[in-house]
Each structure stands twice: as C-alpha cells, then as structure tokens.
Design an enzyme around this catalytic site. Structure first.
Site, short mmCIF file in Angstrom:
data_model
loop_
_atom_site.label_atom_id
_atom_site.label_comp_id
_atom_site.label_asym_id
_atom_site.label_seq_id
_atom_site.Cartn_x
_atom_site.Cartn_y
_atom_site.Cartn_z
N SER A 4 -2.79 -3.69 -3.98
CA SER A 4 -4.01 -4.48 -3.89
C SER A 4 -5.21 -3.78 -4.52
CB SER A 4 -4.32 -4.80 -2.42
OG SER A 4 -3.33 -5.66 -1.88
N GLU A 23 1.34 -5.05 9.17
CA GLU A 23 2.37 -4.02 8.98
C GLU A 23 1.77 -2.62 8.93
OE1 GLU A 23 0.52 -4.04 5.13
OE2 GLU A 23 1.08 -5.68 6.46
N ASN A 28 -7.83 -4.54 3.20
CA ASN A 28 -8.10 -4.21 1.80
C ASN A 28 -8.28 -5.51 1.03
OD1 ASN A 28 -8.27 -3.27 -0.79
ND2 ASN A 28 -6.13 -2.66 -0.94
N HIS A 70 -3.81 -6.48 7.64
CA HIS A 70 -2.43 -6.06 7.40
C HIS A 70 -1.73 -5.73 8.71
CE1 HIS A 70 -2.37 -5.63 2.94
NE2 HIS A 70 -3.67 -5.56 3.12
N CYS A 77 -3.33 -11.34 4.04
CA CYS A 77 -4.34 -10.87 3.10
C CYS A 77 -4.55 -11.86 1.95
CB CYS A 77 -3.98 -9.47 2.59
SG CYS A 77 -5.37 -8.61 1.83
N LEU A 78 -4.11 -11.56 0.73
CA LEU A 78 -4.23 -12.53 -0.36
C LEU A 78 -3.46 -13.80 0.00
CD1 LEU A 78 -5.25 -13.13 -3.28
CD2 LEU A 78 -3.04 -12.30 -4.08
N GLN A 130 -5.66 -16.07 1.95
CA GLN A 130 -6.64 -16.78 1.11
C GLN A 130 -5.97 -17.92 0.34
OE1 GLN A 130 -8.27 -13.59 -1.25
NE2 GLN A 130 -8.68 -12.37 0.58
#
Length: 387
Positions: free
Chosen positions: A45, A333, A288, A331, A246-247, A250
């Site tokens: 990322s 994980e 991130n 995240h 995360c991404l 989105q």
C-alpha cells in the site's frame, strides 16, 4: 554520503544517506508506528511513496524474512531521524541498509522528522524528491514540478496470475489489490480454501471459481483508479458474502453508490483508535490509507456506518443493509492489540455459513458435481501458476 529531500513547497532537508544511491520521487507521507518498520517497508500500500518514520530510531532490530508482508518492498524512499547500522536481535538475518540496497531504495537519516511531520500535518501530503546527487536545488525543483502522481500502483503490486492456497473449509476468492500476506495467513488459520486472483479479474471469472465468499484486499492509491474492480463488486453484490479491507472498503463503498475523497495527510500507523458503534468498544488499529469514504455520500445508499475513527470521526466500517457484505478501513490482520480485530474474519466465516444455509436446498449430486468442478479448476490454475 550526503542525501537531500526536497518538498514541493520548497522545503529542503539535508542528511546522511543510507541504502541505495540515486534519485527517487514520490508522495511524502508519515507513519506513527513505534515498531514495525519492516512491515511498513514491505506493505504494497506504500507503493510510490516516500515514507517518514516518526519514531526516531529505525533499523535497531534488523530485517527478518519471516516478517515480510510482501515478497518485495515498493516504497520510493525512507526518511528517519536515526538509522542504526548494527542491529541487536537474534532473529535478524541482515540489516535495513542491505535490504534497501538490494531493492534500490534510497534512505536519508539525521533529518528533523518532527519538523517534517508537522509540515505534512499542516499542509498535507506533498510531492518530494530524494537524492544523493550533486544537482542544484533549481534542477531538483524542475524535476519535482514535472512529476505526476502515480495512477497505476494497483497494477504494479497485484499478482499477475491466479494461485491457490489449499484449505479444508469454505472457498474464498481473495481479490489482490496489493494484499498483505497477513490476510492470507488469517484466512488459512481458519481453514479457508483461498484462491488469490488479480485485481482486474471479472465477475464472470470469479463466478466460475464457485466461491463461498469474496475478500477485497488492501492496496495503494486512489480507489477511483480501479474502475473495473468497482464494476466487478457491483455485479457480485448479493450473490456472495463480501468482506472489504482498506482499499477494498473504499471500493465496496463506491460500488454501492457512495463517494471517496483524498485526506489531508491520511492514517498511517499502528495506533489509530476506532469505535465499534454496535458495542461501543474502542479498538486500537493498524492503518495505511490516504483516502476515505465521504460520510454524507452514504445518504440514499443501502450502507450503514458500523465503525468510526475516534480522532477525526471518519468512516472506518460499513455494512450493507440488504446483502451479506461489510468492510473496514483498517487492517484486522495486523492487529496491534495484538488480536483485537481478528473477530472480523470470524464474523465473515459465520456470514458465509449463514448465507449458505439460507440458499435453496441443492440436490446432493449437483453439490458433488460443483465441488468436483471447483477442485479441478483450482488444480489447473495452480499448475498454470507454477509453470
């Protein structure tokens, strides 16, 4: 050897070089983690970014291959206050300096990282050029002005071929937008049969795998730069349980009609507080990202907010009101708690099982045929990937 970092606002930092030599441009960001510099460097990322570590001492415990989050790093530079050349750690296999030399990454130390972080917080992330050359500041400014922000990061970091991580449980497709290895590890721990596919895999290609669920991974950059993924998610929504990270969070929001926007300086570090609106509990999370879901854009969609950031109240979690699908911006994980957010993978597994039970009963012969076809296709793809 001397190294210099020039920001697009004209601020110049001069320090000591380590790692590789040469020049590199990228978006200058900062990470607030106290430990975990190896995981930061190897996180896909960060593709295209020059990363500033706010913790002053970096390199003190060396590099260990087992702790990589990806097969290789994609950062464009590393900025630290103090670079430790001789690590003290029985697990260390080599130094931070040697890792950066191996992958052509430039580092600069003896920089006032507190000042740099304050500049980014006040003015936002900005372009920067990191160099060990003797070029004049005017020449460096010209190069920086000509620089354009990367738009193909996901294509750079995503797997090029489908591959299989065998398990005895439910089959999940992990769409790789720049997935950290920790996601696959957590899925495998729960017995999932994981099929990892490239970011541009179509909905029909995923259907032919006959998955029980779909994971949308993390990744770099602007989610709007991956329009084919948005269309794929929209097409599969309701057919399979979906979990976005995360991404992936989105992209899930965009596929459901919401909007995203670039943040001033993003969230990067292992100490971001997130509140679960269902339970009222606060989790310390690893994050991130430089983009966020616009909360006002959720009006009129079938999405509801499940988690918010306790610092700036940005959207940290969503779930669909009608279909088995949810997402988080952080995240699970990585879990700096260390296992606080692992329950999200358990909830995804429970969602898959409840969804399967809700489906009309399929004759046993048809079930066996579908399972045999899925196994044969997975084996064929694994052999193809090995070749």
């Amino acid at each position: 050897m001397q190294a210099r970092l020039l920001l697009e606002d004209g601020t110049l930092f001069t320090g000591k070089a380590f790692g590789s030599e040469g020049e590199s441009t990228g978006e200058v960001v900062f990470n607030t983690g106290i430990t975990g510099y190896q995981e930061v460097i190897s996180d896909p990322s960060y593709c295209g970014q020059i990363v500033t570590m706010t913790y002053p001492l970096i390199g003190n415990y060396g590099i260990t291959r087992d702790d990589f989050e990806f097969i290789r790093p994609f950062i464009h530079g590393l900025v630290v206050r103090q670079h430790e050349e001789i690590p003290s750690n029985w697990r260390a296999q080599y130094t931070l300096d040697s890792l950066m030399k191996e992958y052509g990454i430039i580092g600069i130390s003896e920089v006032d990282t507190r000042m740099l972080t304050r500049i980014i917080r006040q003015h936002g992330t900005m372009k920067g050029i990191l160099t060990t050359s003797n070029k004049s500041v005017e020449e460096l400014k010209e190069q920086l002005n000509a620089m354009t922000i990367m738009r193909d990061q996901v294509d750079r970091v995503s797997t090029k071929r489908r591959y299989h991580l065998p398990g005895n449980g439910e089959t999940v497709v992990l769409v790789d937008f720049g997935s950290k290895d920790g996601i696959a590890r957590d899925l495998s721990k729960r017995g999932f049969d994981v099929v990892v596919v490239p970011y541009d895999t179509t909905a029909d290609q995923i259907r032919r795998i006959h998955p029980d669920g779909i994971i949308l991974s993390n990744g770099p950059g602007d989610p709007k730069d991956v329009p084919q993924a948005i269309e794929m998610i929209r097409s599969l929504l309701g057919e399979y349980p979906i979990f976005g990270i995360c991404l992936g969070h989105q992209l899930f929001a965009l596929a459901c009609g919401a909007d995203t926007e670039k943040m001033k300086f993003g969230h990067r570090g292992g100490n971001h507080p997130v509140k679960d609106l269902m339970t009222g509990r606060c989790y310390i999370t690893s994050q991130n990202h430089g983009y966020t879901v616009v909360q006002d854009s959720l009006k009129g969609t079938d999405l509801e907010v499940t988690h918010v950031n306790n610092n700036d109240k940005t959207v940290e979690g969503l779930k669909h009101k009608k279909h088995p699908a949810f997402s988080v911006q952080y995240h699970p994980e990585a879990a700096p708690g260390p296992f606080d957010s692992g329950y999200l993978f358990d909830e995804f597994q429970t969602m898959i099982r409840e969804f399967k039970q809700s489906l009309p009963n399929i004759p046993q012969q048809a079930k066996m045929l579908a399972a045999a076809q899925k196994t044969a296709e997975a084996k064929g793809e694994l052999k193809h990937a090995q070749k």
